[in-house]
Design a protein around this motif. Structure first.
Motif, PDB file in Angstrom:
ATOM      1  N   GLY A 142       0.782  -1.238   0.000  1.00 32.12           N
ATOM      2  CA  GLY A 142       0.000   0.000   0.000  1.00 32.12           C
ATOM      3  C   GLY A 142       0.802   1.270   0.000  1.00 32.12           C
ATOM      4  O   GLY A 142       0.208   2.356   0.089  1.00 32.12           O
ATOM      5  N   LEU A 143       2.136   1.211  -0.097  1.00 30.11           N
ATOM      6  CA  LEU A 143       2.937   2.440  -0.086  1.00 30.11           C
ATOM      7  C   LEU A 143       2.824   3.145  -1.431  1.00 30.11           C
ATOM      8  O   LEU A 143       3.002   2.532  -2.482  1.00 30.11           O
ATOM      9  N   LYS A 144       2.558   4.447  -1.387  1.00 31.63           N
ATOM     10  CA  LYS A 144       2.411   5.225  -2.614  1.00 31.63           C
ATOM     11  C   LYS A 144       3.064   6.591  -2.416  1.00 31.63           C
ATOM     12  O   LYS A 144       2.755   7.294  -1.442  1.00 31.63           O
ATOM     13  N   PRO A 145       3.984   6.996  -3.318  1.00 34.83           N
ATOM     14  CA  PRO A 145       4.586   8.335  -3.204  1.00 34.83           C
ATOM     15  C   PRO A 145       3.577   9.415  -3.573  1.00 34.83           C
ATOM     16  O   PRO A 145       2.706   9.220  -4.425  1.00 34.83           O
ATOM     17  N   GLN A 146       3.690  10.557  -2.935  1.00 33.43           N
ATOM     18  CA  GLN A 146       2.791  11.672  -3.200  1.00 33.43           C
ATOM     19  C   GLN A 146       3.270  12.476  -4.404  1.00 33.43           C
ATOM     20  O   GLN A 146       4.464  12.621  -4.634  1.00 33.43           O
ATOM     21  N   ASN A 156      -2.489  19.645   3.911  1.00 27.43           N
ATOM     22  CA  ASN A 156      -2.835  18.321   4.419  1.00 27.43           C
ATOM     23  C   ASN A 156      -1.803  17.266   4.032  1.00 27.43           C
ATOM     24  O   ASN A 156      -1.638  16.273   4.758  1.00 27.43           O
ATOM     25  N   VAL A 157      -1.125  17.482   2.921  1.00 26.38           N
ATOM     26  CA  VAL A 157      -0.174  16.474   2.445  1.00 26.38           C
ATOM     27  C   VAL A 157       1.213  17.043   2.180  1.00 26.38           C
ATOM     28  O   VAL A 157       2.136  16.295   1.866  1.00 26.38           O
ATOM     29  N   HIS A 158       1.384  18.356   2.295  1.00 23.22           N
ATOM     30  CA  HIS A 158       2.675  18.995   2.031  1.00 23.22           C
ATOM     31  C   HIS A 158       3.162  19.737   3.267  1.00 23.22           C
ATOM     32  O   HIS A 158       2.358  20.178   4.100  1.00 23.22           O
ATOM     33  N   GLU A 159       4.460  19.866   3.363  1.00 25.36           N
ATOM     34  CA  GLU A 159       5.093  20.626   4.438  1.00 25.36           C
ATOM     35  C   GLU A 159       6.019  21.662   3.796  1.00 25.36           C
ATOM     36  O   GLU A 159       7.065  21.310   3.240  1.00 25.36           O
ATOM     37  N   ALA A 160       5.630  22.934   3.860  1.00 24.55           N
ATOM     38  CA  ALA A 160       6.417  24.005   3.249  1.00 24.55           C
ATOM     39  C   ALA A 160       7.578  24.367   4.159  1.00 24.55           C
ATOM     40  O   ALA A 160       7.384  24.681   5.332  1.00 24.55           O
ATOM     41  N   LYS A 180      10.558  13.540  -0.603  1.00 23.52           N
ATOM     42  CA  LYS A 180       9.301  12.948  -1.047  1.00 23.52           C
ATOM     43  C   LYS A 180       8.394  12.616   0.136  1.00 23.52           C
ATOM     44  O   LYS A 180       8.851  12.262   1.212  1.00 23.52           O
ATOM     45  N   GLY A 181       7.113  12.742  -0.139  1.00 15.06           N
ATOM     46  CA  GLY A 181       6.115  12.322   0.838  1.00 15.06           C
ATOM     47  C   GLY A 181       5.477  11.013   0.411  1.00 15.06           C
ATOM     48  O   GLY A 181       5.422  10.685  -0.778  1.00 15.06           O
ATOM     49  N   TYR A 182       4.986  10.250   1.390  1.00 18.29           N
ATOM     50  CA  TYR A 182       4.389   8.944   1.107  1.00 18.29           C
ATOM     51  C   TYR A 182       3.101   8.797   1.907  1.00 18.29           C
ATOM     52  O   TYR A 182       2.925   9.415   2.972  1.00 18.29           O
ATOM     53  N   GLN A 183       2.228   7.971   1.377  1.00 22.11           N
ATOM     54  CA  GLN A 183       0.986   7.670   2.060  1.00 22.11           C
ATOM     55  C   GLN A 183       0.603   6.219   1.810  1.00 22.11           C
ATOM     56  O   GLN A 183       1.075   5.588   0.855  1.00 22.11           O
ATOM     57  N   VAL A 187      -4.102   7.477   4.303  1.00 23.82           N
ATOM     58  CA  VAL A 187      -3.339   7.898   5.481  1.00 23.82           C
ATOM     59  C   VAL A 187      -1.992   8.436   5.031  1.00 23.82           C
ATOM     60  O   VAL A 187      -1.242   7.755   4.313  1.00 23.82           O
ATOM     61  N   VAL A 188      -1.674   9.657   5.448  1.00 20.73           N
ATOM     62  CA  VAL A 188      -0.387  10.275   5.110  1.00 20.73           C
ATOM     63  C   VAL A 188       0.660   9.757   6.096  1.00 20.73           C
ATOM     64  O   VAL A 188       0.593  10.034   7.301  1.00 20.73           O
ATOM     65  N   LEU A 189       1.626   9.002   5.589  1.00 20.57           N
ATOM     66  CA  LEU A 189       2.693   8.497   6.442  1.00 20.57           C
ATOM     67  C   LEU A 189       3.733   9.577   6.710  1.00 20.57           C
ATOM     68  O   LEU A 189       4.256   9.700   7.820  1.00 20.57           O
ATOM     69  N   ARG A 190       4.027  10.359   5.680  1.00 20.44           N
ATOM     70  CA  ARG A 190       4.999  11.439   5.816  1.00 20.44           C
ATOM     71  C   ARG A 190       4.696  12.499   4.769  1.00 20.44           C
ATOM     72  O   ARG A 190       4.641  12.193   3.577  1.00 20.44           O
ATOM     73  N   PRO A 191       4.459  13.763   5.193  1.00 18.46           N
ATOM     74  CA  PRO A 191       4.185  14.807   4.199  1.00 18.46           C
ATOM     75  C   PRO A 191       5.435  15.152   3.409  1.00 18.46           C
ATOM     76  O   PRO A 191       6.556  15.049   3.902  1.00 18.46           O
TER      77      PRO A 191
END
Length: 226
Positions: A142-146, A156-160, A180-183, A187-191
């Protein structure tokens, strides 16, 4: 005369005996019919009449109600247990994927360093092959890069981490992806850590001066002293 009386007595006795037999047969028949229609008390061998206050009927109704309640409780327990198992499985999977994110980052850093130092193509292709195999394996869990590059910034999914002026990108657009961010599913694992555009730079000469028209209008509206 004596014989006649004896004969008459015998006939009456016979009729009385037959009537008694018929009465007994009718009683047995009624008793059999009652046995088929009504329950019989084991101690007295008599039919038990069903009434509105029958404790046996009330007990049966109570047991049936309890049985239905137990079935409903068991069904709720089964659904709750299934939901708890799914939540526990999802939590374990997400924690496992989080442990792999630094590994993915280091592989990408190594591949970028190899490209920057113009390493041998075979070496770079080996790095890329390892990265692709790992991505395919983790995607099965289920890992998917953003997607972030060139998109509108989404808190919600990015960190500026920085904002820069850009003539090519409108304000609020992601200019660079630093990490890179992953979800996993929704569920966002890491923004994703990104640099966001603040829009084109404003020339110094184009800055608007402070408006003084309102003050002038007030001064002109004052009456002139004679």
């Amino acid at each position: 005369m004596k014989n006649h009386s004896k004969t008459h007595t015998g006939a009456e006795g016979k009729e009385h005996h037959e009537a008694k037999d018929e009465k007994s047969a009718a009683h047995v028949h009624a008793h059999d019919k009652t046995d088929k229609q009504q329950p019989v008390d084991a101690e007295t061998d008599k039919p038990v009449e069903k009434t509105a206050d029958d404790p046996v009927a009330a007990k049966i109704a109570g047991l049936e109600d309890r049985h239905l309640r137990l079935l409903a409780d068991f069904d709720n327990y089964r659904k709750r247990s299934m939901k708890d198992r799914e939540s526990a499985s999802r939590l374990v999977r997400e924690n496992m994927l989080m442990e792999f994110l630094p590994v993915i980052d280091n592989i990408e850093l190594g591949m970028n360093a190899a490209l920057a130092h113009k390493m041998d193509k075979v070496f770079v292709d080996g790095y890329r092959m390892i990265a692709d195999q790992l991505a395919v394996a983790l995607a099965k869990f289920g890992l998917k890069p953003q997607e972030a590059q060139g998109l509108q910034f989404d808190a919600n999914v990015h960190e500026a981490i920085q904002m820069v002026q850009s003539d090519e990108h409108p304000a609020g657009t992601v200019v660079t992806v630093v990490r890179k961010g992953y979800q996993s599913g929704e569920v966002v694992l890491r923004p994703a850590q990104v640099i966001v555009s603040s829009g084109p730079a404003v020339p110094v000469g184009d800055e608007k001066p402070a408006e003084s028209t309102g003050q002038a209008a007030d001064e002109s509206a004052k009456p002139v002293a004679e």
